[in-house]
Structure formats: structure tokens, C-alpha cells
Scaffold this motif. Structure first.
Motif, mmCIF file in Angstrom:
data_model
loop_
_atom_site.group_PDB
_atom_site.id
_atom_site.type_symbol
_atom_site.label_atom_id
_atom_site.label_comp_id
_atom_site.label_asym_id
_atom_site.label_seq_id
_atom_site.Cartn_x
_atom_site.Cartn_y
_atom_site.Cartn_z
ATOM 1 N N TYR A 85 0.861 -1.096 -0.024
ATOM 2 C CA TYR A 85 0.030 0.052 -0.080
ATOM 3 C C TYR A 85 0.919 1.309 -0.175
ATOM 4 C CZ TYR A 85 -3.933 -2.908 1.124
ATOM 5 O OH TYR A 85 -4.959 -3.921 1.082
ATOM 6 N N THR A 105 -3.803 3.282 0.108
ATOM 7 C CA THR A 105 -4.423 2.957 -1.196
ATOM 8 C C THR A 105 -3.672 1.742 -1.912
ATOM 9 O OG1 THR A 105 -5.127 4.826 -1.574
ATOM 10 C CG2 THR A 105 -5.136 3.495 -3.330
ATOM 11 N N THR A 118 -8.425 0.064 -0.136
ATOM 12 C CA THR A 118 -7.997 1.143 0.690
ATOM 13 C C THR A 118 -8.106 0.286 2.136
ATOM 14 O OG1 THR A 118 -10.077 2.167 1.008
ATOM 15 C CG2 THR A 118 -8.823 2.969 -0.746
#
Length: 142
Positions: A85, A105, A118
Motif C-alpha cells: 500500500y 491505497t 483501501t
């Protein structure tokens, strides 16, 4: 004229020999490797505890393979070591919970891992942020 014919014959023989050598190499790759292209990989499972060296199992049609893998000991269990992420900066401290939060994200899912697009993560607020910066100033790390 005969020299030209012999030369052409020699070239054809060399091309045929090279072609056969190429076929043998391809056959060896098929015997040792796999023709399967649609591998499905499971998560990395550490050999002991919840981090360190382990194995990941993959299947494709009737075939099964095991790959060596490693889970860092500081990985976030909530979203897995195969989900990468991009995180925002940490938010301010919530006085009611004593936590600060940030969201991430999805950047990349390794080995076909199922990842959330997310995520929200939290960590305790550090009450001594000022003393840490003073300690750095005192040691000449500015």
C-alpha cells in the motif's frame, strides 16, 4: 558452379543442425519447467511463529509447486505481507482514543493476493514527541 553448389549444401546442413539443436533445448525446458501459465499462489506461511522464512504453495491444473518466501517480522497482519500500500501521512492524535490514523491505497498485490483497495491503520500517539526532538538537537543531528 560446383563450388557454389557445395557451399549451398553446406549452408543447408548447418541450418538443419542448428534447428535440431534448438528443438532439443526447447524439449529440455518443457521436461524441467512447466507449460502451465495460470498459477494460483497461496499466502506465504512461515515455518515457525508468525514471521521469517517459509513457503508459498502454488497450483496450476494438476501441478503443485512450493516457493521459498519470507515474511518480514514487522509486517501488518491485518492486511498481509503480499498486499503493498501507499500510505498518507499520519493524522493528528485523537484524544478520546489515544490513537492516530492514516489510510493506504493498494499499490500492488503480489502472487494474486486478495487485497482491500483501501485500508485504515492506527497506532498509539507518542506522548514524548517533543522530548525526542530535543534529544536529537542535543546530539547534533539537525
Amino acid at each position: 558452379m560446383q563450388v557454389r553448389g557445395l557451399f549451398l549444401l553446406l549452408v543447408l546442413i548447418l541450418l538443419a543442425a542448428a534447428s535440431e539443436a534448438g528443438k532439443n533445448k526447447k524439449d529440455k525446458v518443457k521436461k524441467n519447467g512447466s507449460e502451465c501459465e495460470d498459477w494460483r499462489w497461496g499466502p506465504c506461511t512461515p515455518n515457525s511463529k508468525d514471521c521469517g522464512v517459509g513457503y508459498r504453495e502454488g497450483t496450476c491444473k494438476e501441478e503443485t509447486k512450493r516457493l521459498k518466501c519470507k515474511i518480514p517480522c514487522n509486517w501488518k497482519k491485518e492486511f498481509g505481507a503480499d498486499c503493498k500500500y501507499k500510505f498518507e501521512s499520519w493524522g493528528g492524535c485523537d484524544a478520546a482514543t489515544g490513537l492516530k490514523a492514516r489510510s493506504g491505497t493498494l499499490k500492488k498485490a503480489l502472487y494474486n493476493a486478495e487485497c482491500q483497495e483501501t485500508i485504515q491503520v492506527t497506532k498509539p500517539c507518542s506522548p514524548k514527541t517533543k522530548s525526542k526532538s530535543k534529544a536529537r538537537k542535543g546530539k547534533g543531528k539537525d
